[in-house]
Design a protein around this motif. Structure first.
Motif, PDB file in Angstrom:
ATOM      1  N   VAL A  65       0.842  -1.190   0.000  1.00  0.00           N
ATOM      2  CA  VAL A  65       0.000   0.000   0.000  1.00  0.00           C
ATOM      3  C   VAL A  65       0.879   1.244   0.000  1.00  0.00           C
ATOM      4  O   VAL A  65       2.062   1.184   0.359  1.00  0.00           O
ATOM      5  CB  VAL A  65      -0.947   0.027   1.224  1.00  0.00           C
ATOM      6  CG1 VAL A  65      -1.962  -1.101   1.156  1.00  0.00           C
ATOM      7  CG2 VAL A  65      -0.168  -0.024   2.534  1.00  0.00           C
ATOM      8  N   GLU A  66       0.293   2.344  -0.415  1.00  0.00           N
ATOM      9  CA  GLU A  66       0.936   3.648  -0.330  1.00  0.00           C
ATOM     10  C   GLU A  66       0.050   4.575   0.484  1.00  0.00           C
ATOM     11  O   GLU A  66      -1.174   4.577   0.332  1.00  0.00           O
ATOM     12  CB  GLU A  66       1.167   4.242  -1.719  1.00  0.00           C
ATOM     13  CG  GLU A  66       2.215   3.496  -2.539  1.00  0.00           C
ATOM     14  CD  GLU A  66       2.509   4.191  -3.856  1.00  0.00           C
ATOM     15  OE1 GLU A  66       1.691   5.066  -4.273  1.00  0.00           O
ATOM     16  OE2 GLU A  66       3.546   3.877  -4.470  1.00  0.00           O
ATOM     17  N   LEU A  67       0.672   5.327   1.368  1.00  0.00           N
ATOM     18  CA  LEU A  67      -0.035   6.298   2.193  1.00  0.00           C
ATOM     19  C   LEU A  67       0.333   7.686   1.688  1.00  0.00           C
ATOM     20  O   LEU A  67       1.507   7.944   1.369  1.00  0.00           O
ATOM     21  CB  LEU A  67       0.368   6.167   3.663  1.00  0.00           C
ATOM     22  CG  LEU A  67      -0.032   4.904   4.429  1.00  0.00           C
ATOM     23  CD1 LEU A  67       0.683   3.658   3.928  1.00  0.00           C
ATOM     24  CD2 LEU A  67       0.249   5.081   5.918  1.00  0.00           C
ATOM     25  N   HIS A  68      -0.633   8.560   1.610  1.00  0.00           N
ATOM     26  CA  HIS A  68      -0.398   9.907   1.080  1.00  0.00           C
ATOM     27  C   HIS A  68      -0.674  10.929   2.176  1.00  0.00           C
ATOM     28  O   HIS A  68      -1.781  11.004   2.713  1.00  0.00           O
ATOM     29  CB  HIS A  68      -1.271  10.139  -0.147  1.00  0.00           C
ATOM     30  CG  HIS A  68      -1.024   9.147  -1.240  1.00  0.00           C
ATOM     31  ND1 HIS A  68       0.089   9.195  -2.052  1.00  0.00           N
ATOM     32  CD2 HIS A  68      -1.727   8.045  -1.622  1.00  0.00           C
ATOM     33  CE1 HIS A  68       0.053   8.181  -2.901  1.00  0.00           C
ATOM     34  NE2 HIS A  68      -1.035   7.474  -2.668  1.00  0.00           N
ATOM     35  N   THR A  69       0.348  11.698   2.506  1.00  0.00           N
ATOM     36  CA  THR A  69       0.251  12.632   3.618  1.00  0.00           C
ATOM     37  C   THR A  69      -0.287  13.989   3.166  1.00  0.00           C
ATOM     38  O   THR A  69      -0.204  14.351   1.984  1.00  0.00           O
ATOM     39  CB  THR A  69       1.619  12.851   4.280  1.00  0.00           C
ATOM     40  OG1 THR A  69       2.475  13.559   3.373  1.00  0.00           O
ATOM     41  CG2 THR A  69       2.266  11.518   4.652  1.00  0.00           C
ATOM     42  N   ALA A  70      -0.795  14.738   4.107  1.00  0.00           N
ATOM     43  CA  ALA A  70      -1.351  16.051   3.805  1.00  0.00           C
ATOM     44  C   ALA A  70      -0.281  17.031   3.353  1.00  0.00           C
ATOM     45  O   ALA A  70      -0.603  18.044   2.709  1.00  0.00           O
ATOM     46  CB  ALA A  70      -2.069  16.607   5.037  1.00  0.00           C
ATOM     47  N   ASP A  71       0.991  16.755   3.659  1.00  0.00           N
ATOM     48  CA  ASP A  71       2.060  17.641   3.185  1.00  0.00           C
ATOM     49  C   ASP A  71       2.731  17.101   1.928  1.00  0.00           C
ATOM     50  O   ASP A  71       3.835  17.502   1.575  1.00  0.00           O
ATOM     51  CB  ASP A  71       3.086  17.930   4.282  1.00  0.00           C
ATOM     52  CG  ASP A  71       3.794  16.680   4.793  1.00  0.00           C
ATOM     53  OD1 ASP A  71       3.273  15.566   4.586  1.00  0.00           O
ATOM     54  OD2 ASP A  71       4.869  16.816   5.411  1.00  0.00           O
ATOM     55  N   GLY A  72       2.063  16.172   1.224  1.00  0.00           N
ATOM     56  CA  GLY A  72       2.470  15.808  -0.125  1.00  0.00           C
ATOM     57  C   GLY A  72       3.451  14.669  -0.264  1.00  0.00           C
ATOM     58  O   GLY A  72       4.016  14.478  -1.346  1.00  0.00           O
ATOM     59  N   LEU A  73       3.646  13.859   0.764  1.00  0.00           N
ATOM     60  CA  LEU A  73       4.585  12.751   0.665  1.00  0.00           C
ATOM     61  C   LEU A  73       3.857  11.432   0.418  1.00  0.00           C
ATOM     62  O   LEU A  73       2.688  11.284   0.768  1.00  0.00           O
ATOM     63  CB  LEU A  73       5.401  12.633   1.956  1.00  0.00           C
ATOM     64  CG  LEU A  73       6.239  13.839   2.362  1.00  0.00           C
ATOM     65  CD1 LEU A  73       7.005  13.517   3.646  1.00  0.00           C
ATOM     66  CD2 LEU A  73       7.186  14.268   1.252  1.00  0.00           C
ATOM     67  N   THR A  74       4.592  10.488  -0.168  1.00  0.00           N
ATOM     68  CA  THR A  74       4.097   9.121  -0.323  1.00  0.00           C
ATOM     69  C   THR A  74       4.915   8.210   0.573  1.00  0.00           C
ATOM     70  O   THR A  74       6.145   8.189   0.501  1.00  0.00           O
ATOM     71  CB  THR A  74       4.211   8.652  -1.782  1.00  0.00           C
ATOM     72  OG1 THR A  74       3.382   9.484  -2.606  1.00  0.00           O
ATOM     73  CG2 THR A  74       3.757   7.200  -1.927  1.00  0.00           C
ATOM     74  N   LEU A  75       4.230   7.474   1.429  1.00  0.00           N
ATOM     75  CA  LEU A  75       4.870   6.533   2.341  1.00  0.00           C
ATOM     76  C   LEU A  75       4.541   5.116   1.879  1.00  0.00           C
ATOM     77  O   LEU A  75       3.453   4.861   1.375  1.00  0.00           O
ATOM     78  CB  LEU A  75       4.355   6.736   3.771  1.00  0.00           C
ATOM     79  CG  LEU A  75       4.272   8.176   4.286  1.00  0.00           C
ATOM     80  CD1 LEU A  75       3.708   8.193   5.705  1.00  0.00           C
ATOM     81  CD2 LEU A  75       5.639   8.858   4.239  1.00  0.00           C
ATOM     82  N   VAL A  76       5.476   4.186   2.075  1.00  0.00           N
ATOM     83  CA  VAL A  76       5.262   2.814   1.630  1.00  0.00           C
ATOM     84  C   VAL A  76       4.901   1.922   2.813  1.00  0.00           C
ATOM     85  O   VAL A  76       5.360   2.139   3.935  1.00  0.00           O
ATOM     86  CB  VAL A  76       6.505   2.252   0.906  1.00  0.00           C
ATOM     87  CG1 VAL A  76       6.823   3.074  -0.329  1.00  0.00           C
ATOM     88  CG2 VAL A  76       7.711   2.184   1.840  1.00  0.00           C
ATOM     89  N   GLY A  77       4.058   0.918   2.538  1.00  0.00           N
ATOM     90  CA  GLY A  77       3.657   0.020   3.614  1.00  0.00           C
ATOM     91  C   GLY A  77       3.069  -1.266   3.089  1.00  0.00           C
ATOM     92  O   GLY A  77       3.084  -1.532   1.874  1.00  0.00           O
ATOM     93  N   GLU A  78       2.549  -2.062   4.014  1.00  0.00           N
ATOM     94  CA  GLU A  78       1.889  -3.314   3.676  1.00  0.00           C
ATOM     95  C   GLU A  78       0.666  -3.480   4.568  1.00  0.00           C
ATOM     96  O   GLU A  78       0.700  -3.160   5.757  1.00  0.00           O
ATOM     97  CB  GLU A  78       2.819  -4.512   3.893  1.00  0.00           C
ATOM     98  CG  GLU A  78       2.172  -5.844   3.537  1.00  0.00           C
ATOM     99  CD  GLU A  78       2.835  -7.041   4.204  1.00  0.00           C
ATOM    100  OE1 GLU A  78       3.573  -7.736   3.496  1.00  0.00           O
ATOM    101  OE2 GLU A  78       2.604  -7.267   5.403  1.00  0.00           O
ATOM    102  N   LEU A  79      -0.396  -4.002   3.978  1.00  0.00           N
ATOM    103  CA  LEU A  79      -1.605  -4.327   4.722  1.00  0.00           C
ATOM    104  C   LEU A  79      -1.800  -5.834   4.657  1.00  0.00           C
ATOM    105  O   LEU A  79      -1.871  -6.416   3.575  1.00  0.00           O
ATOM    106  CB  LEU A  79      -2.814  -3.611   4.112  1.00  0.00           C
ATOM    107  CG  LEU A  79      -4.175  -3.909   4.736  1.00  0.00           C
ATOM    108  CD1 LEU A  79      -4.206  -3.499   6.209  1.00  0.00           C
ATOM    109  CD2 LEU A  79      -5.280  -3.197   3.957  1.00  0.00           C
ATOM    110  N   ALA A  80      -1.870  -6.471   5.830  1.00  0.00           N
ATOM    111  CA  ALA A  80      -2.114  -7.906   5.914  1.00  0.00           C
ATOM    112  C   ALA A  80      -3.513  -8.125   6.470  1.00  0.00           C
ATOM    113  O   ALA A  80      -3.865  -7.559   7.519  1.00  0.00           O
ATOM    114  CB  ALA A  80      -1.081  -8.577   6.814  1.00  0.00           C
TER     115      ALA A  80
END
Length: 318
Positions: A65-80
């Protein structure tokens, strides 16, 4: 980083009490499910199947998954997610200090994502906070000491809401506990669980905000922690009436070793799913031999989690 132990007169027993009801019992066992316990001559339950070890990866639906922050960044992750059921609860995990080796694959969180979807029907969201790298990738941005990370916490909660994940709980470990206390009072969560809180960045003002928030706060404090031990933790968290401080005998800040990990996972499940049977099973019906957690085996086991194949390593388990 290390942990401390509880006062025998006041602390919860080493194994959380189980108050299972028929509705709380996991789905019937099938291929790749915990096997039913049988009874030994002494009347104690005996679990059947292969042991769940340090590198065991149980079945789950896993997606990047990718998380999108209010200050414009993309964070990487995983959902199990549970492989064959809708989740009954959701863990939004916040990892230890990235400048000291913390990331989404820090071992307690890896093992939570590998076990809890199958053992307790929980969804587990792991992600790298800004500027943090793991085998999954590198999140954009730069470490900000817990301040701009407020956008990361909000983005994780937003992703859980977008996926309609139920019964959402924040789980912070070390630096992650600071993020929970500073930025976690969001109406979209049911409560929070803190593992080894150092209370370095979080202030009394943050604790007072949690007190006013009113949501449950479970605080697991290792007996041998390097930063905050149970007695001091009880004093500091007394500002939060709904906080439950649980001292964990013999544990250290990093919760190294299977007994410590299992205690943490049992406590998490007992908190998020009251009445669910704990301790969790320690065997599985279709398990292969696992090896020791090392840098190489961590990579192999992460790769295995992406393909649902067990790593082929040997050696002793932690």
């Amino acid at each position: 980083m290390n942990a401390h132990s509880p006062d025998p007169a006041t602390d919860r027993p080493a194994t959380p009490a189980s108050a299972a009801t028929p509705a709380a019992v996991p789905p019937a066992a099938s291929a790749g499910a915990p096997t039913a316990a049988r009874t030994a001559p002494d009347g104690k339950p005996v679990e059947r199947g292969a042991p769940i070890r340090s590198l065991t990866v149980l079945p789950a639906r896993r997606e990047d998954v990718e998380l999108h922050t209010a200050d414009g960044l993309t964070l990487v992750g995983e959902l199990a997610l549970p492989a064959h059921a809708a989740p009954s609860g959701t863990l939004i995990t916040l990892h230890p200090l990235p400048t000291h080796g913390g990331y989404m694959d820090s071992h307690v969180y890896r093992k939570a994502a590998w076990r809890l979807p199958a053992l307790a029907d929980l969804a587990v969201l792991r992600f790298n906070t800004r500027g943090t790298s793991s085998p999954r990738g590198t999140s954009e941005g730069a470490f900000d000491g817990g301040e701009a990370e407020r956008f990361d916490v909000a983005a994780a909660i937003e992703l859980a809401e977008f996926h309609d994940l139920p019964n959402r709980w924040l789980v912070g470990w070390s630096f992650g506990t600071e993020l929970v206390l500073k930025h976690g009072t969001d109406p979209g969560i049911e409560g929070a669980i803190l593992l080894s809180p150092p209370l370095h960045r979080a202030t009394d003002e943050d604790l007072d905000r949690w007190a006013a928030f009113g949501k449950p706060l479970l605080v697991l404090v290792p007996e041998l922690d390097d930063y905050l031990r149970p007695e001091e933790a009880r004093r500091r968290f007394a500002r939060v009436p709904q906080a439950e401080v649980v001292a964990v005998e013999g544990a250290k800040h990093l919760w190294v070793g299977e007994p410590s990990v299992r205690r943490v996972l049992d406590e998490i499940v007992a908190c998020v799913r009251p009445g669910f049977p704990v301790p969790l099973p320690t065997t599985w019906d279709a398990q292969t031999e696992m090896g020791t957690d090392t840098e190489a085996s961590d990579q192999a086991s992460y790769d295995a989690s992406r393909t649902h194949v067990q790593p082929t390593t040997t050696g002793q388990n932690t």
